[in-house]
Design a protein around this motif. Structure first.
Motif, PDB file in Angstrom:
ATOM      1  N   ILE B 101     -31.044  10.590 -60.451  1.00  0.00           N
ATOM      2  CA  ILE B 101     -30.837  11.928 -61.020  1.00  0.00           C
ATOM      3  C   ILE B 101     -32.157  12.690 -60.992  1.00  0.00           C
ATOM      4  CG2 ILE B 101     -30.128  13.222 -63.081  1.00  0.00           C
ATOM      5  CD1 ILE B 101     -28.417  10.847 -63.903  1.00  0.00           C
ATOM      6  N   VAL B 103     -34.217  16.082 -62.357  1.00  0.00           N
ATOM      7  CA  VAL B 103     -34.137  17.040 -63.467  1.00  0.00           C
ATOM      8  C   VAL B 103     -35.398  17.885 -63.542  1.00  0.00           C
ATOM      9  CG1 VAL B 103     -32.665  15.531 -64.865  1.00  0.00           C
ATOM     10  CG2 VAL B 103     -35.167  15.397 -65.087  1.00  0.00           C
ATOM     11  N   LEU B 110     -28.211  15.886 -67.970  1.00  0.00           N
ATOM     12  CA  LEU B 110     -28.729  14.523 -67.948  1.00  0.00           C
ATOM     13  C   LEU B 110     -28.214  13.739 -69.141  1.00  0.00           C
ATOM     14  CD1 LEU B 110     -30.627  12.290 -66.928  1.00  0.00           C
ATOM     15  CD2 LEU B 110     -32.431  13.301 -68.362  1.00  0.00           C
ATOM     16  N   VAL B 129     -34.423   8.345 -63.040  1.00  0.00           N
ATOM     17  CA  VAL B 129     -34.447   9.795 -63.207  1.00  0.00           C
ATOM     18  C   VAL B 129     -35.813  10.289 -62.737  1.00  0.00           C
ATOM     19  CG1 VAL B 129     -34.321  11.705 -64.866  1.00  0.00           C
ATOM     20  CG2 VAL B 129     -32.844   9.692 -65.143  1.00  0.00           C
ATOM     21  N   THR B 140     -34.634   9.808 -71.340  1.00  0.00           N
ATOM     22  CA  THR B 140     -34.224   8.847 -70.311  1.00  0.00           C
ATOM     23  C   THR B 140     -34.554   7.425 -70.737  1.00  0.00           C
ATOM     24  OG1 THR B 140     -34.640  10.514 -68.615  1.00  0.00           O
ATOM     25  CG2 THR B 140     -34.513   8.223 -67.890  1.00  0.00           C
ATOM     26  N   ALA B 179     -29.297  17.407 -61.770  1.00  0.00           N
ATOM     27  CA  ALA B 179     -28.779  17.736 -63.101  1.00  0.00           C
ATOM     28  C   ALA B 179     -29.657  18.824 -63.713  1.00  0.00           C
ATOM     29  CB  ALA B 179     -28.741  16.472 -63.963  1.00  0.00           C
TER      30      ALA B 179
END
Lengths: 292, 292, 292, 292
Positions: B101, B103, B110, B129, B140, B179
């Motif tokens: 992911i 971000v 997220l 992430v 996270t 995201a």
């Protein structure tokens, strides 16, 4: 008391079943208290009241449903005295409004308005239907409503619009409804009916402005399509939006099937937007609407 | 039978809990019969089967969930023999997929993916992430997932993307999820993950392409706002759409409130789109998707 | 001026960023004028104002967001003097409220509230989570929120509720949220928090009251499922409804898949209902709510 | 070749624009391959194909749109030979179906069906309308459709139903549509049209079964109301559900306004359900439907 005096008094003092007061002015402290104070002083009952303050622009909007016996001249004068100098104040009957509908060939929006008007689902008097084709004459006349066929053939745009105005103006409509009328109107026509022309556009504006929105939507592969009812101003598809709605679609829809499915949301959005307008729930402000 | 023969056989003949077969080829008569005939000949049970024919382009799409013991090499070879020469045929495990992911600063998308992954609401392994800010590192790591802070400060675009690729590639993700990653990716980056990068755009595309869609929406006075999840290709906000959804708004929303309300629909659309992709329900075709 | 006088004055005259006034009384002419007149006399700015009259029962409801420096005692006394004798008048801070969340084993609703609270999507202070299982302790503590495991094992219903009250009461929560707390609460417990307990029921009430609504829905073959957030009173699943929402389903969903899909709508409805309650937008009236 | 032979041949071998094959049987391996194999052997083109397996009950459902020249007798015989002994197999024309509509006094559902049929929004032939009041005669006859006024006055239930049957039966309708027909039908009537009677119920079933659902909804204070189209069986409001939809409402709606707003969703749900039935997309299975 002489008859003439009585008549003058009657004109000034009408009994109202229900009136709607719309105020739009610069925001200021105490406005609600002052306005409702005037209503109270006039022994008016507030059935429903809504305000909105646009804090970004310092603008105050208010819509009030009133019941009672009202001296309109005195009431409005007193209201003006408590409001900022620059204000729009409107006091209208809550009753049935008169519209003229303009169409081209598609029946679904017109049909829905005719049917709802017939069974009382929409509190409207459809005074007439004007078409640049005669395709919908038969449908209109089923409901005993006059249909005026004003073809654009052999006329330039100004002549055609003038011909339509000649037909529409005598009805003195409160609103003109474009129920899938597929020609662009010039500023000259639009200016005759400021904030009084309601159009249904067959897309979720501002996506797919202009022609063939369903074909555009199909080519883009969207998963939702929509419809937008808006007031008409001088820019195509750019007037203040009244109502929008959408339906889900998927890859299996052809452009034709999108158009077919879209008809239900078009007619539903137009009908709901018109209902809001007829109820005096819509205030135009710049290029937007406040929908109470 | 010698041990070595048995081992070879085992490698070719794996036991499957469930596999998904995706076929995309020119349309032809008898395709379903031929394809399902091969499945039947291999004693595979069809759990779920969906086809779509794009009649406008003469294209056939099929997605089949299969259960049984399968000799993949033989099965695919036999399938190829019954399909048109030009075909895309894919046989994948139905199991959990691995994603990375990307971000920037906003937590809502997220956070939803982390939470759903945590409680099993999304059948996904979030491998890592990557953020161009470190704002979301703490969130996270609550979920014991590695966070890589790859700042763009002092790097040109190519250097920054290369730094992110260096971090992402070792995870060998099936998909990369943007995201609310707020930087435009170059074709070079995108080509590393063809049809594997999923982005959430905070508008109902194609309305309000580009920056500040909520501000644009507020200025236009729309009555509905939306979000769009799509695969990323080389044009900003123009890749194949996977999922869209909308919510109703009104005049009382400021641009900030539109953005605030929009977060719920953004996170929901991204999560649903990712679910479809993880389930192998999405086939990219030109600039569109078939979503089974 | 002596110190003691000054202190008394300070206590009575607090500076407010924003307060919310909620009034619920018998309808009468001039109420809005009188109430807003008192606000104006106290130099309070009305940021937002909404009224509702239940004409069937002759009941008036009003919610007003006020800004300014306020002498609460004098303001409320003056308000009372213009209102009907029987009235409910409440003046509350617009700020963050404190809640305790009760859970059993399912993570999706709790997880959403924790996450939204974390990133500011919900203006709430989650003081603690209480569970009759310890399944969600780990998740709660990720967010540095105390989790109290109060097992019902070996306790009768009264003892268990008392044990939970012992834990909850010291937090002095404004509201108690049942985020999939799967035990029925007795009137004794409910009375401790009148109109303060919010429950999420996993069906579109009043359909499928009681246990296993998704199984009931599957057996009935419904095409839409929903969720309902409501205040808890003494009858199971019968308190005043705050918010409902639905999603479309079809024949292909098993009861388990209905439950799985339903989780998204459950968490979304609970979160939206809680937002309304935290914003003081919900007035309970009989077994219904007015949601401003 | 003699003329008589040619005629026999024509009867067996008709040219079809499009046919729809519906199969419902116990699940078994290879069914899709076998069925589509028979279609392929008969040189039939599969335009659209959908299957569903109810794994809980081991039941297989399939709907296939076919194009080509077909020998129906031979085709069906060959299909039967590859299917489990217990099966329901139906091969129907894709063309326009004939319905009779039953009404009482409310115009909105009938009006929508008449209008859609008029402009081609619904592929249906409305053979006649039967009313137990004559309120809707005028509306029906505007569209040149026969209206039969069969009053229940002075008749017992059996006599009234027999009188209606006497009117309906000669039209040999494929389906009977209850468009707000407000009398309960006896099993005797229903058995004449098994899985052929479609009713619109003005609530989101199974909430608010029976009379006055809008009043019930208002008293319960629900935030969403709905409508349900279902096949009629012997229990009131309990037949297999075809389609449901809802709209959001709030505390400000009176019971009358709920009913008024509900009309739009009633007519829309009935129309969509009828469309699905007319397209042969609905398979009844126990007390549920599979909607392809």
């Amino acid at each position: 008391m002489s008859l003439s005096t009585a008549v003058v008094k009657d004109a000034a003092q009408s009994v109202l079943s229900r009136k709607i007061l719309i105020i739009d002015c610069a925001d200021a402290q105490g406005l609600i208290a002052k306005i409702t104070g005037v209503c109270f002083a006039h022994h008016l009952n507030i059935i429903k009241n809504t305000e909105f303050v646009d804090h970004a622009h310092g603008r105050f909007f208010m819509r009030t449903e009133l019941e009672g016996t009202i001296n309109e001249v005195a009431f409005l004068a007193e209201l003006k005295s408590v409001l900022p100098t620059q204000n729009h104040t409107k006091l209208v009957d809550a009753g049935k409004k008169r519209v003229v509908i303009m169409v081209t060939k598609e029946a679904h929006c017109l049909g829905d308005l005719l049917m709802k008007s017939y069974y009382g689902g929409l509190n409207v008097e459809i005074a007439a239907v004007v078409g640049n084709y005669d395709v919908l004459q038969n449908l209109t006349e089923k409901f005993d409503i006059p249909f005026h066929y004003v073809s654009h053939e052999g006329l330039n745009r100004e002549e055609h619009e003038q011909a339509m105005l000649n037909v529409i103006t005598p009805y003195q409509p409160h609103y003109v409804v474009l129920a899938k009328f597929m020609r662009v109107l010039t500023p000259n026509f639009v200016q005759q009916f400021p904030d009084q022309i309601i159009n249904i556009h067959h897309s979720f504006l501002p996506a797919f402005i202009g022609a063939s929105p369903y074909k555009q939507a199909w080519e883009r592969g969207v998963k939702i399509i929509g419809a937008t009812a808006h007031f008409v101003n001088n820019c195509l598809d750019e007037g203040p939006i009244i109502k929008q709605d959408v339906i889900s679609v998927d890859h299996s829809y052809s452009a034709e099937e999108l158009a077919h499915q879209g008809r239900d949301v078009e007619k539903s959005v137009l009908s709901k937007a018109l209902q809001l307008v007829l109820n005096e729930q819509v205030v135009v402000y710049g290029n937007k609407t406040v929908v109470f």
